[in-house]
Write a protein that holds these residues in place. Structure first.
Motif: not given
Length: 64
Positions: A28-45
């Motif tokens: 999803f993030l790879a596909h989103l990056g092809k449509i929009y520039h985005y900033e990752e604000l938070f990631r949790e695993i």
């Protein structure tokens, strides 16, 4: 809003916040990056729970 296809993705506001569950199971993030520039604000695993919060940065890139 659940984004199911490119037409729905193009309707997002230029500064939309998007919460992605199981972000590493699907591209999803790879596909989103092809449509929009985005900033990752938070990631949790945490165990088997994985999510990332991103904010769109401006208009579409139309790089798809």
């Amino acid at each position: 809003m659940i984004i199911r296809d490119i037409e729905e993705a193009l309707q997002l506001k230029p500064d939309a916040l998007i919460l992605v569950d199981d972000f590493d199971h699907y591209p999803f993030l790879a596909h989103l990056g092809k449509i929009y520039h985005y900033e990752e604000l938070f990631r949790e695993i945490a165990g088997n729970r994985r999510w990332v919060l991103v904010r769109l940065q401006g208009q579409e890139t139309f790089d798809y």
